[in-house]
Scaffold this motif. Structure first.
Motif, PDB file in Angstrom:
ATOM      1  N   ALA A   1      -0.922  -3.250 -12.534  1.00 10.21           N
ATOM      2  CA  ALA A   1      -1.717  -2.298 -12.400  1.00 10.21           C
ATOM      3  C   ALA A   1      -2.581  -2.388 -11.236  1.00 10.21           C
ATOM      4  N   VAL A   2      -2.832  -3.270 -10.588  1.00 11.00           N
ATOM      5  CA  VAL A   2      -3.628  -3.573  -9.293  1.00 11.00           C
ATOM      6  C   VAL A   2      -2.400  -3.046  -8.325  1.00 11.00           C
ATOM      7  N   HIS A   3      -1.423  -3.675  -8.453  1.00  7.16           N
ATOM      8  CA  HIS A   3      -0.186  -3.311  -7.612  1.00  7.16           C
ATOM      9  C   HIS A   3      -0.009  -1.822  -7.555  1.00  7.16           C
TER      10      HIS A   3
ATOM     11  N   ALA B   1      -5.148 -11.431  -5.918  1.00 10.07           N
ATOM     12  CA  ALA B   1      -4.086 -11.930  -4.775  1.00 10.07           C
ATOM     13  C   ALA B   1      -3.223 -10.787  -4.342  1.00 10.07           C
ATOM     14  N   VAL B   2      -2.744 -10.088  -5.595  1.00  9.41           N
ATOM     15  CA  VAL B   2      -2.038  -8.835  -5.229  1.00  9.41           C
ATOM     16  C   VAL B   2      -2.793  -7.747  -4.525  1.00  9.41           C
ATOM     17  N   ALA B   3      -3.851  -7.427  -4.776  1.00 10.17           N
ATOM     18  CA  ALA B   3      -4.614  -6.432  -4.139  1.00 10.17           C
ATOM     19  C   ALA B   3      -4.798  -6.818  -2.713  1.00 10.17           C
ATOM     20  N   LEU B   4      -5.140  -8.110  -2.656  1.00 13.84           N
ATOM     21  CA  LEU B   4      -5.615  -8.412  -1.201  1.00 13.84           C
ATOM     22  C   LEU B   4      -4.232  -8.441  -0.244  1.00 13.84           C
TER      23      LEU B   4
ATOM     24  N   LEU C   1     -10.351  -0.783 -11.631  1.00 14.18           N
ATOM     25  CA  LEU C   1      -9.278  -1.433 -10.891  1.00 14.18           C
ATOM     26  C   LEU C   1      -9.668  -1.804  -9.389  1.00 14.18           C
ATOM     27  N   ARG C   2     -10.591  -1.252  -8.819  1.00 13.59           N
ATOM     28  CA  ARG C   2     -11.291  -1.340  -7.532  1.00 13.59           C
ATOM     29  C   ARG C   2     -11.902  -2.862  -7.640  1.00 13.59           C
TER      30      ARG C   2
ATOM     31  N   ALA D   1       3.769  -9.255  -8.056  1.00 14.04           N
ATOM     32  CA  ALA D   1       3.075  -7.832  -8.037  1.00 14.04           C
ATOM     33  C   ALA D   1       3.821  -6.769  -8.876  1.00 14.04           C
ATOM     34  N   LEU D   2       5.248  -7.163  -9.109  1.00 14.73           N
ATOM     35  CA  LEU D   2       6.116  -6.210  -9.841  1.00 14.73           C
ATOM     36  C   LEU D   2       5.648  -6.710 -11.581  1.00 14.73           C
TER      37      LEU D   2
END
Length: 159
Positions: free
Chosen positions: A71-73, A139-142, A29-30, A101-102
């Protein structure tokens, strides 16, 4: 155009119990959040790109996430991701990013905001360019790490 509710999109953590993840699941995930490609991750972890995708799908399901982006969210909400530098993003773009993100598709995000799928897709391309993201999950992670989107943390149920 009529606006529809974003209720079709899943809740941030699926609304249920948040399971413990293995170190390998967290590492994948990271790395996805950092924008690494499946083949890069797989080479380091001795998995095929398909194996990495399967691991991500299982991890997303365990988190109650609709897809890898979601999942990243959720991982970001749980504090599992490394924070990137602060970035400013226009409010219109944040609205699209919140829905993506959702777990919303471009079509769902566009409908929720009373716009077209193509409008939402163009906003996602702009977001990815502004954030320097390789893909939607990145993008969501950032955005989570930079505080661009600040979803509420999921409740943890006692096991």
């Amino acid at each position: 155009m009529t606006r529809t509710s974003s209720a079709a999109c899943p809740s941030p953590a699926g609304g249920g119990h948040v399971p413990s993840l293995t170190e390998r699941e967290i590492e994948v995930l990271r790395r996805v959040a950092r924008g690494e490609l499946m083949k890069e991750i797989g080479a380091d972890l001795f998995l095929s790109p398909t194996g990495v995708s399967s691991l991500l799908a299982r991890t997303a399901a365990r988190l109650g996430a609709a897809n890898t982006v979601h999942a990243v969210h959720v991982a970001g909400q749980l504090g599992l991701l490394d924070p990137p530098p602060a970035i400013e993003v226009a409010a219109e773009l944040v609205q699209v990013l919140d829905l993506v993100a959702l777990g919303c598709t471009n079509a769902e995000a566009g409908r929720s905001l009373g716009r077209s799928e193509y409008w939402a897709a163009e906003r996602m391309r702009t977001i990815m360019r502004v954030l320097g993201a390789r893909d939607r999950a990145h993008a969501v992670a950032l955005a989570i790490g930079a505080g661009v989107i600040r979803p509420p943390r999921p409740e943890r149920n006692a096991a």
